[in-house]
Design a protein around this motif. Structure first.
Motif, mmCIF file in Angstrom:
data_model
loop_
_atom_site.group_PDB
_atom_site.id
_atom_site.type_symbol
_atom_site.label_atom_id
_atom_site.label_comp_id
_atom_site.label_asym_id
_atom_site.label_seq_id
_atom_site.Cartn_x
_atom_site.Cartn_y
_atom_site.Cartn_z
ATOM 1 N N LEU A 203 0.780 -0.904 -0.069
ATOM 2 C CA LEU A 203 0.399 0.220 -0.096
ATOM 3 C C LEU A 203 0.514 1.358 0.249
ATOM 4 O O LEU A 203 0.490 2.522 -0.920
ATOM 5 N N SER A 204 1.623 1.308 0.804
ATOM 6 C CA SER A 204 2.713 2.654 0.980
ATOM 7 C C SER A 204 3.457 2.328 -0.316
ATOM 8 O O SER A 204 3.963 3.867 -1.181
ATOM 9 N N GLN A 205 3.677 1.307 -1.091
ATOM 10 C CA GLN A 205 4.311 1.998 -2.441
ATOM 11 C C GLN A 205 3.974 2.065 -3.455
ATOM 12 O O GLN A 205 4.389 2.431 -4.815
ATOM 13 N N ASN A 206 2.197 2.151 -3.179
ATOM 14 C CA ASN A 206 1.307 2.298 -4.805
ATOM 15 C C ASN A 206 0.661 4.085 -3.906
ATOM 16 O O ASN A 206 -0.162 4.456 -4.229
ATOM 17 N N HIS A 207 1.592 4.338 -2.457
ATOM 18 C CA HIS A 207 1.214 5.822 -2.433
ATOM 19 C C HIS A 207 -0.763 5.599 -1.600
ATOM 20 O O HIS A 207 -1.766 6.352 -2.397
ATOM 21 N N ILE A 208 -0.683 4.243 -0.965
ATOM 22 C CA ILE A 208 -2.504 4.349 -1.004
ATOM 23 C C ILE A 208 -2.689 4.680 0.565
ATOM 24 O O ILE A 208 -1.753 3.639 1.405
ATOM 25 N N GLU A 209 -3.691 5.523 1.171
ATOM 26 C CA GLU A 209 -3.668 5.461 2.216
ATOM 27 C C GLU A 209 -5.049 4.105 2.840
ATOM 28 O O GLU A 209 -6.289 5.443 2.288
ATOM 29 N N VAL A 210 -5.408 4.218 4.201
ATOM 30 C CA VAL A 210 -6.163 3.676 4.261
ATOM 31 C C VAL A 210 -7.479 3.946 5.233
ATOM 32 O O VAL A 210 -6.468 4.859 6.300
ATOM 33 N N ARG A 211 -8.396 4.428 5.134
ATOM 34 C CA ARG A 211 -9.154 5.584 6.128
ATOM 35 C C ARG A 211 -9.760 4.413 6.331
ATOM 36 O O ARG A 211 -10.929 2.993 5.108
ATOM 37 N N PRO A 212 -11.721 4.721 7.205
ATOM 38 C CA PRO A 212 -12.411 3.258 7.268
ATOM 39 C C PRO A 212 -13.367 3.498 6.278
ATOM 40 O O PRO A 212 -14.087 4.526 5.796
ATOM 41 N N TYR A 213 -14.150 2.475 6.471
ATOM 42 C CA TYR A 213 -14.916 2.359 5.403
ATOM 43 C C TYR A 213 -16.319 3.235 5.559
ATOM 44 O O TYR A 213 -16.634 3.569 4.372
ATOM 45 N N GLU A 214 -16.336 3.604 6.473
ATOM 46 C CA GLU A 214 -17.916 4.176 6.527
ATOM 47 C C GLU A 214 -17.780 5.768 6.196
ATOM 48 O O GLU A 214 -18.449 6.679 6.444
#
Length: 596
Positions: A242-253
């Motif tokens: 996820l980090s390599q592809n610049h993806i930040e995770v946030r809660p679904y809701e």
């Protein structure tokens, strides 16, 4: 009247609405639903994949298309009425304006209807003197005490050796389109688009390797940022990727509230995105299918995967038909359910298999006339040599998604069954043999006529589309291109499309023949496009009416069968699959040997 309808009507009263409309849908406009989202099944009993319900103070109505009319009659609980979703029949909108008093209010869940539909229906109803009212809660959820939870399966990476192109490369292709449109943001709720773009897969929906999430792509001065709205537990173990592809995770809701904080315009597809999201976006810019139109053009590895996975799946089906014929000839007691359990075993043993791509349609005799019939262990009919057998099934593979239909008769079919089968096959071959200039931008609207020509000449037809796109280790149905009346998306090299004409005689038999075709450049004539059939399953020569076949047709079928033999026989021989090899030999021998 069921207790569930009584409860819904009580809630309608408290919400001050005269009718409640609900489609068979989820937040992501998925065709297949997880158990959490099967609201129509819970409230009405209907188990088909396409439906809309309207509950008034006196009536409970379910609309569905021709694939499910007979099934709906069998499934629906007491108090419900089947309405036909087809040209010449009233839509639920027509029914409301004709049957409810002017001034009536129709409630709906804005999270389950796309923005385009809500905007159009609101205007239409207002003009007719009705109110289309969004509700803050879903009425079916309110009475569903034991509603299953949303699945929480872990994600996994779809390896580039199968995907062919990295997630970063795909993201930059989308970014170029985004900047061309003058925007820095794109938001999508389409799960197959998210899975494809990020080269990730999941297990949240049966038969579809998808995961519940929303995605916001932000083009920045330094490159890009992706916010993936998802249950964070699902991404455990993928931090580096996820980090390599610049993806930040946030809660679904949190997706709904986050969107409302963005001041800039956001590219969305009003035909896919729910109205509940649309309301949150300050400046939505409608651009249909930005990711979808890129995704449907398969890269070289994906095209190779479709060819190779169809060979492996063809091996599994050859083993199945050989086993099935052997069992029937020996007098074994087999039914629609127990037989395909064996097919599931054969598929599972094939390399790179990841399960089924949809529920098996294993149907005999009158059941085959129910277009999307699926057997149950309790009600499955016996398979015999006296009736036609229709198998519509497919496997999911890491390098492809399969959708194959064959109709067989293991005994002595009637002349009428042969004629109908042959007319369906001629329509199928008519589509497959088409060639056209690339500049012509031919779409499925024109192709659909070719598929039906031979049936129309005998006064016959079928009540479903002729074809659909197929995802790559994704959904078995994908668009925007289709083969059907009204489809305007032009075919391009690299696309694929199902080719599945049929004929269904209620109470007697059903016929469907389905292949997957790749759209390819003509090998000899520059500037021409055509189709390449990658399905590796023989037609049933026992069902052919040779009077309807020209010499060209016979040569074409012979060549196709020879291709299948060349691809499958070495594999079966190397594995020592003697029975399957002998069945395949008989199924692919030249038609001329029969005629002569």
């Amino acid at each position: 009247m069921t207790e569930k309808l009584t409860q819904i009507r009580a809630l309608m009263c408290s919400e001050s609405i005269d009718a409640y409309f609900l489609p068979n849908n989820d937040f992501h406009n998925n065709e297949n639903l997880c158990d959490h989202d099967k609201r129509l099944e819970f409230v009405s009993g209907f188990q088909g994949s396409n439906g809309q319900i309207l509950i008034t103070k006196e009536q409970a109505l379910l609309w569905t298309d021709g694939r499910f009319w007979q099934k709906a009659e069998e499934d629906l609980d007491q108090g419900w009425t089947v309405m036909k979703m087809a040209i010449g029949y009233p839509t639920y909108i027509d029914w409301i304006t004709r049957n409810l008093p002017t001034g009536s209010t129709i409630g709906y869940d804005p999270a389950l209807i796309c923005a385009e539909s809500v905007l159009a229906r609101t205007i239409y109803f207002n003009d007719k003197g009705f109110t289309f009212k969004p509700l803050s809660k879903n009425l079916v959820n309110s009475i569903w005490a034991d509603q299953p939870n949303i699945p929480n399966e872990k994600l996994f990476i779809h390896d580039i050796k199968y995907a062919g192109v990295s997630a970063e490369q795909k993201i930059f292709i989308v970014l170029n389109q985004l900047r061309r449109l003058g925007s820095n943001y794109l938001f999508t709720s389409a799960l197959d688009e998210i899975a494809w773009l990020l080269n990730l897969r999941g297990k949240d929906i049966q038969y579809n390797p998808l995961f519940f999430s929303f995605l916001l792509l932000h083009a920045t001065n330094a490159g890009y940022q992706i916010i993936l709205f998802i249950n964070p537990e699902k991404t455990n173990g993928l931090d580096d990727y996820l980090s390599q592809n610049h993806i930040e995770v946030r809660p679904y809701e949190s997706a709904w509230d986050y969107l409302s904080t963005i001041e800039e315009n956001i590219i969305i597809d009003k035909n896919e995105l729910s109205y509940s999201f649309y309301q949150k976006i300050k400046t939505p810019i409608h651009y249909p299918g930005l990711i979808a139109k890129i995704k449907v053009i398969k890269n070289p590895r994906e095209l190779q995967g479709f060819r190779e996975s169809h060979i492996r799946d063809g091996v599994a089906i050859a083993k199945y038909f050989a086993w099935l014929k052997q069992q029937l000839d020996s007098g074994a007691d087999l039914n629609e359910w127990t037989s395909v359990e064996k097919l599931d075993e054969f598929r599972a043993s094939e390399e790179l298999n990841a399960g089924l791509s949809f529920e098996n349609i294993s149907s005999v005799g009158p059941n085959a006339a129910i277009i999307h019939y699926a057997p149950t262990q309790e009600t499955a009919a016996k398979i015999t040599n006296d009736q036609m057998y229709l198998l519509d099934s497919g496997g999911q593979y890491l390098d492809g998604t399969i959708d194959t239909t064959r109709t067989m008769h293991f005994g002595s079919p009637t002349d009428w069954e042969k004629e109908c089968y042959t007319r369906v096959l001629l329509g199928n071959l008519g589509v497959e043999r088409l060639v056209w200039p690339e500049y012509n931008r031919m779409s499925g609207n024109e192709v659909d006529v070719v598929a039906r020509k031979w049936l129309w000449e005998a006064g016959l037809d079928y009540p479903h589309a002729t074809g659909h796109g197929v995802g790559y280790f994704l959904n078995v149905h994908e668009g925007p291109h289709r083969i059907c009346k009204g489809s305007t998306e032009p075919f391009q090299a690299g696309m694929n499309v199902a080719n599945e004409p049929g004929y269904y005689e209620e109470g007697h038999f059903g016929i469907r023949i389905e292949n997957i075709l790749l759209v390819v450049m003509h090998p000899l004539v520059p500037g021409l496009l055509g189709f390449e059939n990658v399905t590796m399953v023989p037609y049933d020569k026992n069902l052919l009416d040779f009077r309807l076949l020209s010499q060209r047709d016979i040569q074409y079928i012979n060549a196709y069968h020879s291709k299948i033999w060349q691809n499958l026989s070495p594999i079966l021989e190397n594995r020592g699959e003697t029975a399957a090899l002998e069945w395949l030999r008989g199924a692919t021998t030249s038609i001329n040997q029969i005629i002569n």
